[in-house]
Scaffold this motif. Structure first.
Motif, PDB file in Angstrom:
ATOM      1  N   ASP A 117       0.866  -1.168   0.000  1.00 36.82           N
ATOM      2  CA  ASP A 117       0.000   0.000   0.000  1.00 36.82           C
ATOM      3  C   ASP A 117       0.912   1.230   0.000  1.00 36.82           C
ATOM      4  OD1 ASP A 117      -2.265  -1.472   2.474  1.00 36.82           O
ATOM      5  OD2 ASP A 117      -2.020  -1.875   0.328  1.00 36.82           O
ATOM      6  N   MET A 118       0.485   2.271  -0.693  1.00 34.88           N
ATOM      7  CA  MET A 118       1.335   3.459  -0.849  1.00 34.88           C
ATOM      8  C   MET A 118       0.593   4.718  -0.435  1.00 34.88           C
ATOM      9  SD  MET A 118       4.236   2.317  -2.006  1.00 34.88           S
ATOM     10  CE  MET A 118       5.024   3.857  -2.494  1.00 34.88           C
ATOM     11  N   MET A 119       1.357   5.771  -0.160  1.00 34.16           N
ATOM     12  CA  MET A 119       0.738   7.029   0.250  1.00 34.16           C
ATOM     13  C   MET A 119       1.539   8.222  -0.245  1.00 34.16           C
ATOM     14  SD  MET A 119       1.617   7.024   4.321  1.00 34.16           S
ATOM     15  CE  MET A 119       3.329   7.107   4.881  1.00 34.16           C
ATOM     16  N   TRP A 120       0.883   9.341  -0.315  1.00 32.05           N
ATOM     17  CA  TRP A 120       1.516  10.634  -0.535  1.00 32.05           C
ATOM     18  C   TRP A 120       1.407  11.403   0.774  1.00 32.05           C
ATOM     19  CZ3 TRP A 120       4.367  12.002  -4.634  1.00 32.05           C
ATOM     20  CH2 TRP A 120       4.192  11.313  -5.835  1.00 32.05           C
ATOM     21  N   SER A 157      -3.777   7.904   0.158  1.00 36.16           N
ATOM     22  CA  SER A 157      -3.162   6.584   0.138  1.00 36.16           C
ATOM     23  C   SER A 157      -3.976   5.663  -0.763  1.00 36.16           C
ATOM     24  CB  SER A 157      -3.053   5.996   1.543  1.00 36.16           C
ATOM     25  OG  SER A 157      -4.333   5.755   2.096  1.00 36.16           O
ATOM     26  N   ILE A 158      -3.351   4.569  -1.178  1.00 38.90           N
ATOM     27  CA  ILE A 158      -3.998   3.624  -2.081  1.00 38.90           C
ATOM     28  C   ILE A 158      -3.505   2.226  -1.761  1.00 38.90           C
ATOM     29  CG2 ILE A 158      -2.215   3.959  -3.863  1.00 38.90           C
ATOM     30  CD1 ILE A 158      -4.491   3.654  -5.957  1.00 38.90           C
ATOM     31  N   MET A 159      -4.421   1.271  -1.822  1.00 37.64           N
ATOM     32  CA  MET A 159      -4.045  -0.105  -1.537  1.00 37.64           C
ATOM     33  C   MET A 159      -3.206  -0.679  -2.665  1.00 37.64           C
ATOM     34  SD  MET A 159      -7.430  -1.677   0.282  1.00 37.64           S
ATOM     35  CE  MET A 159      -6.594  -3.200   0.661  1.00 37.64           C
ATOM     36  N   CYS A 168       6.423  10.508  -1.596  1.00 34.44           N
ATOM     37  CA  CYS A 168       5.765   9.230  -1.801  1.00 34.44           C
ATOM     38  C   CYS A 168       6.435   8.236  -0.853  1.00 34.44           C
ATOM     39  CB  CYS A 168       5.809   8.846  -3.270  1.00 34.44           C
ATOM     40  SG  CYS A 168       6.876   7.559  -3.765  1.00 34.44           S
ATOM     41  N   ALA A 169       5.639   7.346  -0.269  1.00 35.34           N
ATOM     42  CA  ALA A 169       6.149   6.438   0.742  1.00 35.34           C
ATOM     43  C   ALA A 169       5.269   5.205   0.837  1.00 35.34           C
ATOM     44  CB  ALA A 169       6.190   7.126   2.100  1.00 35.34           C
ATOM     45  N   THR A 170       5.823   4.143   1.376  1.00 34.65           N
ATOM     46  CA  THR A 170       5.003   2.977   1.687  1.00 34.65           C
ATOM     47  C   THR A 170       4.096   3.335   2.856  1.00 34.65           C
ATOM     48  OG1 THR A 170       6.832   2.117   3.005  1.00 34.65           O
ATOM     49  CG2 THR A 170       6.604   1.272   0.777  1.00 34.65           C
ATOM     50  N   GLU A 171       2.892   2.799   2.847  1.00 34.97           N
ATOM     51  CA  GLU A 171       1.893   3.256   3.797  1.00 34.97           C
ATOM     52  C   GLU A 171       2.190   2.811   5.228  1.00 34.97           C
ATOM     53  OE1 GLU A 171      -2.132   1.899   3.284  1.00 34.97           O
ATOM     54  OE2 GLU A 171      -2.931   3.797   4.021  1.00 34.97           O
TER      55      GLU A 171
END
Length: 121
Positions: A32-35, A49-51, A95-98
């Protein structure tokens, strides 16, 4: 492991920008990722964030209806389309891993170096 953001810049209020993030060195498609945004004088704030599969998404209330997060797992890419930008959207976008939105820290997960977004007339 590397995350590299691009697409930031100076834009007038009401304008648009599209941020991109290319990932390498890890299995991007399973994360999962996020801004995350760091505004001047403020702490880290998860904007969206997005799965991993691109399904469920999250948006900060102040950006709902204006920002859209997406990803292309085949290209190891994460995107953030930002429309109707406001001066309050200014900051460095990472940008980063959630991780947990309540305790977000750069000491956990994978992070890019950030890209500057400045919204000003």
């Amino acid at each position: 492991v590397q995350l590299v953001e691009s697409g930031g810049g100076l834009v007038q209020p009401g304008g648009s920008l599209r941020l991109s993030c290319v990932a390498s060195g890890f299995s991007f498609s399973v994360y999962d990722m996020m801004w995350v945004r760091r505004a001047p004088g403020k702490g880290l704030e998860v904007v969206s964030s997005i799965m991993s599969g691109g399904g469920r998404t999250y948006y900060l209330d102040s950006v709902k209806g204006r920002f859209t997060i997406s990803r292309d797992n085949a290209k190891n890419m994460l995107y953030l389309q930002m429309n109707s930008l406001e001066t309050e959207d200014s900051g460095v976008y990472f940008c980063a891993t959630e991780q947990s939105r309540l305790t977000v820290t750069m000491n956990r997960g994978y992070w890019g170096q950030g890209t500057q977004v400045t919204v000003s007339s």
